[in-house]
Design a protein around this motif. Sequence first.
Motif, short mmCIF file in Angstrom:
data_model
loop_
_atom_site.label_atom_id
_atom_site.label_comp_id
_atom_site.label_asym_id
_atom_site.label_seq_id
_atom_site.Cartn_x
_atom_site.Cartn_y
_atom_site.Cartn_z
N VAL A 175 76.97 -40.03 46.18
CA VAL A 175 76.38 -38.57 46.35
C VAL A 175 75.71 -38.34 47.52
O VAL A 175 75.46 -39.50 48.32
CB VAL A 175 75.01 -38.41 45.10
CG1 VAL A 175 73.95 -39.58 45.26
CG2 VAL A 175 74.77 -37.20 45.08
N TYR B 256 71.35 -46.61 36.77
CA TYR B 256 72.06 -46.83 37.93
C TYR B 256 71.65 -48.02 38.42
O TYR B 256 70.82 -48.78 38.01
CB TYR B 256 71.07 -45.77 38.93
CG TYR B 256 71.19 -44.27 38.63
CD1 TYR B 256 72.27 -43.48 38.39
CD2 TYR B 256 69.83 -43.58 38.20
CE1 TYR B 256 72.23 -42.11 38.07
CE2 TYR B 256 69.92 -42.43 37.78
CZ TYR B 256 70.88 -41.68 37.80
OH TYR B 256 70.92 -40.33 37.59
N LEU C 192 78.22 -35.41 43.77
CA LEU C 192 78.36 -36.56 43.06
C LEU C 192 79.62 -36.95 42.56
O LEU C 192 80.50 -35.90 42.05
CB LEU C 192 77.37 -36.55 41.95
CG LEU C 192 77.40 -37.76 40.71
CD1 LEU C 192 77.03 -38.93 41.50
CD2 LEU C 192 76.61 -37.58 39.68
N MET D 100 79.77 -44.86 42.43
CA MET D 100 79.55 -43.68 42.64
C MET D 100 79.18 -43.35 44.03
O MET D 100 78.44 -44.38 44.57
CB MET D 100 78.75 -43.08 41.55
CG MET D 100 78.96 -43.21 40.01
SD MET D 100 80.46 -42.43 39.63
CE MET D 100 79.64 -40.87 39.34
N LEU E 177 68.87 -37.79 42.24
CA LEU E 177 69.58 -37.21 41.13
C LEU E 177 68.66 -37.02 40.02
O LEU E 177 67.78 -37.78 39.74
CB LEU E 177 70.54 -38.16 40.52
CG LEU E 177 71.97 -38.24 41.31
CD1 LEU E 177 72.79 -39.61 40.90
CD2 LEU E 177 72.54 -37.15 41.47
#
Length: 169
Positions: free
Chosen positions: A98, A73, A105, A96, A67
Amino acid sequence: MVWAGLLFFSALSCAGNDGEKDCWAGSRARVVWLQDHGDGRDVLARGNRLKLMGWDSADRRGERTILPDIGPYRKPLISPGGDRIVFSLPDPDRVMVVHWNGKNLRSVAEGVAVDLWRDPATGHEWVYVARDPRPTDSVNERFGQIVRIRLDSPGETEQVWDQTVVGRV
């Protein structure tokens, strides 16, 4: 921590492989980690100046940014299928997911991701999520509940534990 370091060291030693044989006897390896983009002192990756990074033994691209944004994070985990990365964001705690290529995402649930598992009978991938944060004077976070949530069907949630407070590093 030691195992991750050994895996990373093994991955580095395979980086110069000529491609005739894979260092892992034909298996692909992926590694994901958090990289400090602050002052370099965030060794536990608990700050908000982190970048989500990855490495894939099969694509010869070397390390890459998953990302592009720098953020807070927490604890990246590779899905059992190897195609997605699950991580958490703080304030409020949110899980989350991704895809490995940095696309798609999306939010999965409230809480903090602590583990992933694929049910061998169904093939469904589950994320184990800590909820109900508790006050602590330790560096370890404490929670009153663990649930599991289907990664591809976030509405499917099962209670796993709520009998004692559990910790997560």
